[in-house]
Enzyme design. Structure first.
Site, short mmCIF file in Angstrom:
data_model
loop_
_atom_site.label_atom_id
_atom_site.label_comp_id
_atom_site.label_asym_id
_atom_site.label_seq_id
_atom_site.Cartn_x
_atom_site.Cartn_y
_atom_site.Cartn_z
CB SER A 191 -0.86 0.06 1.14
OG SER A 191 -1.91 1.26 1.24
CG HIS A 209 -6.00 -0.98 -0.69
ND1 HIS A 209 -5.44 -0.22 -1.69
CD2 HIS A 209 -5.50 -0.85 0.45
CE1 HIS A 209 -4.44 0.16 -1.03
NE2 HIS A 209 -4.35 -0.31 0.15
#
Length: 373
Positions: free
Chosen positions: A146, A263
């Site tokens: 991430s 996400h």
């Protein structure tokens, strides 16, 4: 206008922070080579062949790895204090103090923890370079989880430290705003082999619709290791999964201390601010293989980097797939040394679950203890 001010600040900082990533450019025999190598230079001159048994891979952690006290063991290494000084100018607050002293509830906030993990991870690279410069010289690949992907890109020479930090700042603020639009979260799940995660998410969404929630979101946000997932979405959907975990063949569920459903499509409103700031900063083709969270494949060029970083916000992190891509090799070929650079050892734990042979040469670069302590 704020973005332009930030980019000017980062441009002013360029050259003042002598990061390993700025020094390296994979010049294994000439570490003093400057960062501004011409793009036309043949790849074979910048990237000499390396013995597979001597190569290394760097893994950069993401949000959730942060803790109060991280960075304490890094301050005596070259450039680290200067990195935090530049960070204070860009962020507008004392990041070093927040990392070392907290308070924890402030460090846990998305707007703070993403820059904190980013800077601490690159500071850990400085420690690794000091203690084991060969690990830097022989690095052939990097990946980040991430927000860790931005640190991996800086290390690879694809982005400037200060500019990338400003992008992380904008990203974190946009994700924080998106999180506040609807009650949502993330749930870590370890399932039995019979578990069907997509079907479980479908049931959770049907439950939400029965409660009157329109267009509910519930989907796999992180693929961590075989039967290890993080599911994200509306809070009511996650509550349903926890309450029905046994029936759904989940052995263990644990809510993550994050502010929203990262996400997933609930982050859609954060994509445009990130896309806009990425247009304003310089992005180059990475000098080593850097793998995208979106599909586990390596970045090909600067346009690919910009596009995938935006897509990543609303797409699952395919970390398990990324590890398979990095460590896949023919029978008998040795595995590289792997270094997790940043707070915690969570990525090492996922590597152990995905590839035990690769894990045998894994090492965590500690961010709290100095080698002489």
């Amino acid at each position: 206008m704020l973005a332009l001010v930030g980019v000017r600040l980062s441009a002013a900082s360029r050259g003042k922070v002598s990061l390993v990533s700025v020094n390296r450019r994979l010049c294994t025999k000439h570490p003093e080579t400057p960062a501004s190598l011409p793009d036309s230079e043949p790849p074979e001159q910048r990237r000499p062949k390396k013995d597979p048994a001597e190569c290394s891979v760097l893994l950069f952690p993401g949000q959730g790895s942060q803790f109060v006290g991280m960075g304490r063991g890094l301050l005596q290494y070259p450039n680290v204090r200067e990195m935090f000084t530049v960070a204070q100018k860009i962020l507008g607050y004392d990041l070093l103090s927040l990392c070392l002293q907290g308070p924890e509830e402030e460090l846990q906030r998305t707007v703070h923890c993403q820059p904190a993990v980013f800077v601490t991870s690159l500071a850990a690279v400085e420690r690794l370079n000091h203690e084991n410069p060969k690990a830097i010289e022989m690095c052939v690949a990097a990946a980040g989880f991430s927000v860790g992907e931005f640190a991996a890109l800086v290390f690879s020479g694809a982005m400037n430290f200060a500019e990338a930090l400003y992008v992380v700042k904008v990203r974190a603020e946009a994700m924080q705003r998106a999180s506040e639009l609807v009650p949502s979260g993330m749930l870590s799940v370890v399932g039995r082999s019979q578990a069907q995660y997509k079907h479980a998410c479908l049931q959770a969404k049907e439950h939400c619709m029965s409660l009157g929630i329109e267009e509910p979101v519930c989907s796999v946000a992180n693929y961590l290791f075989p039967d290890g997932r993080v599911i994200a979405g509306h809070q009511q959907a996650l509550d349903f999964l926890q309450q029905n975990s046994r029936r759904l063949q989940f052995m263990r569920t644990k809510p993550l201390p994050v502010s929203g459903a990262f996400h997933t499509e609930l982050m859609e409103s954060a994509t445009e601010p990130l896309r806009e700031v990425l247009r304003q900063v310089e992005v180059r083709r990475p000098d080593i293989n850097v793998y995208s969270n979106v599909d586990g494949k390596r970045y090909m060029n600067e346009k690919h980097v910009r596009r995938q970083l935006v897509t990543q916000l609303v797409s699952p992190v395919k970390w398990e797939q990324t590890l398979h891509e990095i460590y896949e090799r023919t029978h008998g070929k040795k595995f590289p040394y792997t270094y997790e650079v940043g707070p915690g050892n969570q990525l090492g734990a996922t590597l152990q679950r995905c590839n035990m042979k690769a894990f045998k040469t894994y090492e965590n670069v500690d961010v709290t203890i100095h080698e002489e302590d």
